[in-house]
Design a protein around this motif. Structure first.
Motif, PDB file in Angstrom:
ATOM      1  N   TYR A 154     -10.514   5.108  -1.079  1.00 21.97           N
ATOM      2  CA  TYR A 154      -9.898   3.845  -1.492  1.00 21.97           C
ATOM      3  C   TYR A 154     -10.890   2.692  -1.467  1.00 21.97           C
ATOM      4  CZ  TYR A 154      -5.432   6.232  -1.083  1.00 21.97           C
ATOM      5  OH  TYR A 154      -4.383   7.107  -1.255  1.00 21.97           O
ATOM      6  N   ARG A 155     -12.092   2.960  -1.010  1.00 20.60           N
ATOM      7  CA  ARG A 155     -13.066   1.883  -0.850  1.00 20.60           C
ATOM      8  C   ARG A 155     -13.916   1.650  -2.097  1.00 20.60           C
ATOM      9  NH1 ARG A 155     -16.435   3.520   3.585  1.00 20.60           N
ATOM     10  NH2 ARG A 155     -14.941   2.455   4.914  1.00 20.60           N
ATOM     11  N   SER A 156     -14.494   2.731  -2.623  1.00 17.21           N
ATOM     12  CA  SER A 156     -15.574   2.559  -3.594  1.00 17.21           C
ATOM     13  C   SER A 156     -15.129   2.801  -5.027  1.00 17.21           C
ATOM     14  CB  SER A 156     -16.704   3.543  -3.278  1.00 17.21           C
ATOM     15  OG  SER A 156     -17.048   3.486  -1.928  1.00 17.21           O
ATOM     16  N   SER A 168      -1.347  13.383   1.449  1.00 16.92           N
ATOM     17  CA  SER A 168      -2.160  13.947   2.544  1.00 16.92           C
ATOM     18  C   SER A 168      -2.067  13.058   3.769  1.00 16.92           C
ATOM     19  CB  SER A 168      -3.626  14.053   2.159  1.00 16.92           C
ATOM     20  OG  SER A 168      -3.767  14.578   0.903  1.00 16.92           O
ATOM     21  N   GLN A 169      -2.129  11.760   3.533  1.00 18.44           N
ATOM     22  CA  GLN A 169      -2.034  10.828   4.671  1.00 18.44           C
ATOM     23  C   GLN A 169      -0.689  11.020   5.379  1.00 18.44           C
ATOM     24  OE1 GLN A 169      -2.772   7.106   2.538  1.00 18.44           O
ATOM     25  NE2 GLN A 169      -4.903   7.042   3.231  1.00 18.44           N
ATOM     26  N   ILE A 170       0.385  11.178   4.578  1.00 19.01           N
ATOM     27  CA  ILE A 170       1.716  11.373   5.177  1.00 19.01           C
ATOM     28  C   ILE A 170       1.743  12.663   6.005  1.00 19.01           C
ATOM     29  CG2 ILE A 170       4.152  11.904   4.638  1.00 19.01           C
ATOM     30  CD1 ILE A 170       3.913   9.906   2.337  1.00 19.01           C
ATOM     31  N   MET A 206       0.846  -1.205   0.000  1.00 14.30           N
ATOM     32  CA  MET A 206       0.000   0.000   0.000  1.00 14.30           C
ATOM     33  C   MET A 206       0.882   1.256   0.000  1.00 14.30           C
ATOM     34  SD  MET A 206      -2.667   1.269   2.917  1.00 14.30           S
ATOM     35  CE  MET A 206      -3.307  -0.377   3.190  1.00 14.30           C
ATOM     36  N   LYS A 207       0.551   2.179  -0.904  1.00 20.89           N
ATOM     37  CA  LYS A 207       1.362   3.401  -0.952  1.00 20.89           C
ATOM     38  C   LYS A 207       0.587   4.509  -0.228  1.00 20.89           C
ATOM     39  CE  LYS A 207       3.452   6.492  -4.337  1.00 20.89           C
ATOM     40  NZ  LYS A 207       2.657   7.623  -3.899  1.00 20.89           N
ATOM     41  N   ILE A 208       1.179   4.997   0.838  1.00 23.33           N
ATOM     42  CA  ILE A 208       0.507   6.036   1.629  1.00 23.33           C
ATOM     43  C   ILE A 208       0.554   7.344   0.828  1.00 23.33           C
ATOM     44  CG2 ILE A 208       0.537   7.219   3.858  1.00 23.33           C
ATOM     45  CD1 ILE A 208       0.892   4.587   4.891  1.00 23.33           C
ATOM     46  N   PRO A 248     -15.173   9.436   3.092  1.00 23.10           N
ATOM     47  CA  PRO A 248     -15.429   8.018   3.324  1.00 23.10           C
ATOM     48  C   PRO A 248     -14.326   7.167   2.674  1.00 23.10           C
ATOM     49  CG  PRO A 248     -17.323   9.094   2.296  1.00 23.10           C
ATOM     50  CD  PRO A 248     -16.203  10.077   2.278  1.00 23.10           C
ATOM     51  N   GLY A 249     -13.928   6.119   3.361  1.00 17.65           N
ATOM     52  CA  GLY A 249     -12.952   5.183   2.787  1.00 17.65           C
ATOM     53  C   GLY A 249     -11.592   5.793   2.524  1.00 17.65           C
ATOM     54  N   SER A 250     -11.252   6.865   3.238  1.00 18.25           N
ATOM     55  CA  SER A 250     -10.007   7.561   2.915  1.00 18.25           C
ATOM     56  C   SER A 250      -8.858   7.180   3.842  1.00 18.25           C
ATOM     57  CB  SER A 250     -10.226   9.072   2.981  1.00 18.25           C
ATOM     58  OG  SER A 250     -10.593   9.423   4.296  1.00 18.25           O
ATOM     59  N   GLY A 251      -9.097   6.194   4.713  1.00 21.28           N
ATOM     60  CA  GLY A 251      -8.008   5.692   5.540  1.00 21.28           C
ATOM     61  C   GLY A 251      -7.864   6.397   6.873  1.00 21.28           C
ATOM     62  N   LYS A 252      -8.977   6.655   7.537  1.00 16.91           N
ATOM     63  CA  LYS A 252      -8.908   7.331   8.847  1.00 16.91           C
ATOM     64  C   LYS A 252      -8.184   6.473   9.872  1.00 16.91           C
ATOM     65  CE  LYS A 252     -13.289   8.020   8.938  1.00 16.91           C
ATOM     66  NZ  LYS A 252     -14.552   8.107   9.549  1.00 16.91           N
ATOM     67  N   THR A 253      -8.543   5.199   9.900  1.00 16.82           N
ATOM     68  CA  THR A 253      -7.935   4.305  10.886  1.00 16.82           C
ATOM     69  C   THR A 253      -6.437   4.204  10.627  1.00 16.82           C
ATOM     70  OG1 THR A 253      -9.987   3.105  10.660  1.00 16.82           O
ATOM     71  CG2 THR A 253      -8.315   2.089  12.013  1.00 16.82           C
ATOM     72  N   THR A 305     -21.902   5.286   0.516  1.00 19.21           N
ATOM     73  CA  THR A 305     -20.450   5.110   0.564  1.00 19.21           C
ATOM     74  C   THR A 305     -20.019   3.869   1.339  1.00 19.21           C
ATOM     75  OG1 THR A 305     -20.362   6.617   2.456  1.00 19.21           O
ATOM     76  CG2 THR A 305     -19.926   7.563   0.285  1.00 19.21           C
ATOM     77  N   ARG A 306     -20.991   3.030   1.739  1.00 16.30           N
ATOM     78  CA  ARG A 306     -20.621   1.743   2.333  1.00 16.30           C
ATOM     79  C   ARG A 306     -20.245   0.747   1.245  1.00 16.30           C
ATOM     80  NH1 ARG A 306     -18.691   3.416   6.016  1.00 16.30           N
ATOM     81  NH2 ARG A 306     -19.140   5.346   4.968  1.00 16.30           N
ATOM     82  N   ALA A 307     -20.638   1.051  -0.008  1.00 11.95           N
ATOM     83  CA  ALA A 307     -20.475   0.087  -1.100  1.00 11.95           C
ATOM     84  C   ALA A 307     -19.080   0.148  -1.691  1.00 11.95           C
ATOM     85  CB  ALA A 307     -21.503   0.383  -2.188  1.00 11.95           C
TER      86      ALA A 307
HETATM   87  N1  ATP Z   1      -3.084   4.788   0.725  1.00 10.88           N
HETATM   88  C1  ATP Z   1      -3.895   3.746   0.604  1.00 10.88           C
HETATM   89  N2  ATP Z   1      -3.730   2.870  -0.418  1.00 10.88           N
HETATM   90  C2  ATP Z   1      -4.548   1.799  -0.546  1.00 10.88           C
HETATM   91  N3  ATP Z   1      -5.565   1.511   0.298  1.00 10.88           N
HETATM   92  C3  ATP Z   1      -5.765   2.336   1.321  1.00 10.88           C
HETATM   93  C4  ATP Z   1      -4.959   3.499   1.537  1.00 10.88           C
HETATM   94  N4  ATP Z   1      -5.420   4.132   2.635  1.00 10.88           N
HETATM   95  C5  ATP Z   1      -6.464   3.401   3.084  1.00 10.88           C
HETATM   96  N5  ATP Z   1      -6.687   2.335   2.303  1.00 10.88           N
HETATM   97  C6  ATP Z   1      -7.740   1.312   2.452  1.00 10.88           C
HETATM   98  O1  ATP Z   1      -9.009   1.914   2.241  1.00 10.88           O
HETATM   99  C7  ATP Z   1     -10.026   1.254   3.032  1.00 10.88           C
HETATM  100  C8  ATP Z   1     -10.838   2.293   3.810  1.00 10.88           C
HETATM  101  O2  ATP Z   1     -10.071   2.811   4.856  1.00 10.88           O
HETATM  102  P1  ATP Z   1     -10.723   3.064   6.305  1.00 10.88           P
HETATM  103  O3  ATP Z   1     -11.508   1.862   6.721  1.00 10.88           O
HETATM  104  O4  ATP Z   1      -9.646   3.546   7.202  1.00 10.88           O
HETATM  105  O5  ATP Z   1     -11.713   4.189   5.897  1.00 10.88           O
HETATM  106  P2  ATP Z   1     -12.465   5.264   6.739  1.00 10.88           P
HETATM  107  O6  ATP Z   1     -11.842   6.534   6.381  1.00 10.88           O
HETATM  108  O7  ATP Z   1     -12.462   4.876   8.175  1.00 10.88           O
HETATM  109  O8  ATP Z   1     -13.923   5.159   6.102  1.00 10.88           O
HETATM  110  P3  ATP Z   1     -15.442   5.613   6.581  1.00 10.88           P
HETATM  111  O9  ATP Z   1     -15.331   6.970   7.153  1.00 10.88           O
HETATM  112  O10 ATP Z   1     -16.214   5.628   5.306  1.00 10.88           O
HETATM  113  O11 ATP Z   1     -15.945   4.565   7.501  1.00 10.88           O
HETATM  114  C9  ATP Z   1      -9.282   0.263   3.924  1.00 10.88           C
HETATM  115  O12 ATP Z   1      -9.421  -1.023   3.363  1.00 10.88           O
HETATM  116  C10 ATP Z   1      -7.834   0.753   3.866  1.00 10.88           C
HETATM  117  O13 ATP Z   1      -6.894  -0.308   4.042  1.00 10.88           O
END
Ligand code: ATP
Length: 612
Positions: free
Chosen positions: A273-275, A6-8, A1-3, A24-29, A577-579
């Motif tokens: 990164y999700r949808s 913005s994430q960096i 996975m390439k961070i 949504p799906g932007s990698g918060k965790t 955005t769950r999809a």
């Molecule tokens: N840089 C990245 N490259 C590839 N995949 C990534 C990257 N960052 C995050 N992801 C993946 O994207 C998916 C969504 O990330 P995450 O669950 O953290 O979203 P979220 O921001 O919490 O979403 P939501 O707010 O919609 O619940 C995860 O499977 C995660 O591994």
């Protein structure tokens, strides 16, 4: 996975307040866990000085697990917890509370049940009434509204005040606190005891908060105190996903964060990164119609994606059949049931689909408590008519319906446990008009006995005039008659496919058994997910069906003010955005015989609003 960049930037933030706006799906965790790692490994912050706050216990556990994985299984003493857990810990140290001081759900319920029974109030569904009371009590505590100026929507002002005070007394006398008190007491403590506050400020020097959009005022007040004076406060959230306004969540707090902290840095995580691309485009168009939000454009990481399916149906039954066919098709093609979800606006909606899924042997998992329509008091009334028509002669059954609609029959007219119409008529022999009423009732019952379930319900509504009773009931209690009529409509629709009462009742029995089985079975987690939009938050599925995408359902008919409508739009946005791969938006021209319009959201997700 390439961070991504913005994430960096977010991960490398060191000191001071920082706002991370994440789509949504932007990698918060990912950002939260990696930043904690970065603080420890690169900036040499002691792990015990770091506090990560989430909204649910499940989210805290997941966050900790992901963090430990990142640290290669190494256990480091970073604190992960919910607001309540953290604030309770502070109280525990100050007052010596133990877990026994937290009032248990059963204890609260029992107190409330006994208390309202003593007040002899009028309500039909006790559980519903109690749950509304508790949510209003909670709202008051969380928002510090003055009780004297509060108007309850479930009972009169004086009655509500009386109940509120009695509940507080019950807690005090038993040295109990509830979840809301944890916040209130913690704030009081930290305001009154600067020494205690300073000790906690020294302990937690770096605070990270997930899902910040759902914070309420009192939670925020405490966090601000704890984070001071360094204000190493790192908040992550998506204002577009704030859907707990009814519980006191205030997305404005996030919107105003940079006003409260003018030095705060800001990072936007705007890659989803999700949808698939089409899902992201539709969701982005929709949310652009909200006025009160941080402007951000979320782009999909994927270049392509399966087109969003938008389809209309004549009736809700046809819509549900389509969902079932699609689920079966995808399942045949290898997709597991657990990777699919059907999302609803309210917890009443899944009932019809659930019954149909049982007929097709599709296993499902219901995420919310779904009230069984066959347990509703209106259903019980209707079934009492049907039972009597089929020969039930118990006094208790007659008592339920004899004055629904009003017939002015007295309880004294039925002195025996068994009812006989001729004896009953004798009681009224001096009053000819009462005898006529009993004769009409008897005749109605005969008619019902000879009917199919669907027609019988219709006859009870119109011919027996049960509906008139409901209209009067609604008027007295100032509730919309339509809400009660909805129950009748749903029941009637459910009865449609059955030739006889026996076959219908057998089906209801099976449904009940099946639901009980489902509730117990460990296999349920493998079924198609049936969930409200609220409960779908934070989760993801390969395929998502949004059903009943009609005006008055989504958005809900109760959403009148602009602020309510914006919240409805956010809920829909969360659902879409769950999809990951497939998104279906479905609506029907008729729901339970009522003509319905397509939801405005269907049009809004076609193209973005042009800004004025
Ligand atoms: N840089 C990245 N490259 C590839 N995949 C990534 C990257 N960052 C995050 N992801 C993946 O994207 C998916 C969504 O990330 P995450 O669950 O953290 O979203 P979220 O921001 O919490 O979403 P939501 O707010 O919609 O619940 C995860 O499977 C995660 O591994």
């Amino acid at each position: 996975m390439k961070i991504d960049t913005s994430q960096i930037n977010a991960i490398r933030h060191k000191d001071g307040p920082e706002l991370v706006l994440a789509g949504p799906g932007s990698g918060k965790t990912l950002v939260i866990t990696r930043r904690v790692q970065h603080l420890i490994d690169q900036y040499h912050i002691p792990p015990s000085a770091i506090l990560v706050i989430t909204f649910t216990k499940a989210a805290a556990t997941e966050m900790r697990q992901r963090f430990e994985k990142l640290m290669g299984g190494r256990r480091v003493p970073v604190s992960f917890g919910t607001f309540h857990a953290v604030y309770f810990m502070i109280l525990k140290h100050a007052y010596g509370y133990t877990a026994d001081n937290i009032v248990k759900e059963e204890q609260r319920l029992q107190f409330m049940k006994e208390y309202i029974r003593r007040l002899r109030l009028e309500y039909d569904d006790e559980n519903e009434f109690i749950s509304s009371l508790f949510s209003e009590i909670s709202l008051i505590k969380n928002t510090s509204v003055n009780l004297a100026h509060y108007y309850s929507s479930c009972c009169g002002q004086d009655v509500f005040r009386n109940i509120f005070e009695a509940y507080e007394n019950f807690l005090h006398q038993n040295r109990f606190i509830d979840f809301d008190d944890m916040l209130v007491y913690c704030k009081e403590l930290l305001v009154q005891r600067p020494d205690i506050l300073a000790a906690w400020q020294r302990k937690y020097q770096y605070i990270l908060i997930d899902e910040f959009q759902d914070i309420n005022q009192i939670q925020y007040d405490i966090i601000r105190m704890l984070a001071a004076p360094q204000d190493n406060l790192f908040i992550v959230g998506d204002d577009d996903q704030s859907i707990y306004r009814f519980r006191g969540a205030r997305p404005e707090i996030m919107l105003n964060f940079t006003k409260d902290y003018p030095d705060a840095g800001k990072v936007i995580l705007d890659t989803n990164y999700r949808s698939g691309a089409e899902i992201v485009r539709h969701a982005g168009n929709l949310i652009s119609f909200n006025q009160k939000r941080f402007e951000k454009k979320i782009a999909p990481a994927a270049k392509t994606g399966i087109p969003v399916v938008k389809q209309e149906f004549q009736t809700q039954r046809e819509q549900n059949l389509y969902v079932i066919q699609e689920i079966l098709r995808l399942h045949r093609e290898g997709m597991e049931y657990k990777d699919m979800a059907v999302l609803f606006r309210t917890n009443m909606q899944p009932r019809f689909l659930m019954e149909m899924m049982l007929d097709y042997s599709i296993s499902f998992t219901a995420k919310d408590r779904i009230p069984n329509i066959y347990d509703h008091w209106i259903t019980r009334d209707l079934f009492a008519y049907i039972d009597i028509a089929r020969g039930d002669r118990r006094r208790s059954t007659f008592l339920k319906i004899m004055n629904r609609p009003k017939r002015y029959l007295s309880r004294e007219s039925l002195p025996y446990e068994e009812v006989a119409f001729d004896v009953w008529e004798e009681y009224y022999e001096e009053q000819g008009w009462m005898v006529q009423r009993l004769e009409k009732l008897q005749m109605d019952l005969k008619v019902i006995a000879g009917m199919r379930p669907y027609s019988a319900i219709n006859y009870i509504r119109k011919g027996v005039a049960y509906e008139d009773y409901l209209r009067e009931y609604a008027e007295v209690r100032r509730i919309p008659f339509e809400d009660l009529a909805d129950v009748l409509d749903e029941l009637q629709e459910n009865a449609r496919g059955f030739e006889t009462f026996d076959s219908w009742f057998e089906h209801i029995k099976q449904l009940r058994e099946e639901l009980e089985e489902q509730a117990k079975s460990y296999k349920v987690a493998e079924g198609v997910n049936l969930s409200t939009l609220h409960s779908s938050k934070g989760l993801e599925y390969d395929t998502v069906f949004l059903v009943d995408v009609n005006e008055n359902v989504m958005p809900n008919k109760k959403a009148v003010l602009d602020a309510d409508l914006e919240e409805e739009r956010r809920m829909f946005y969360v659902g879409m955005t769950r999809a990951k791969n497939r998104l279906y938006l479905l609506w029907s021209h008729q729901i339970r015989n009522k003509d319905m319009d397509p939801s405005r959201f269907l049009i809004e997700c076609e193209s973005a609003q042009t800004k004025r």
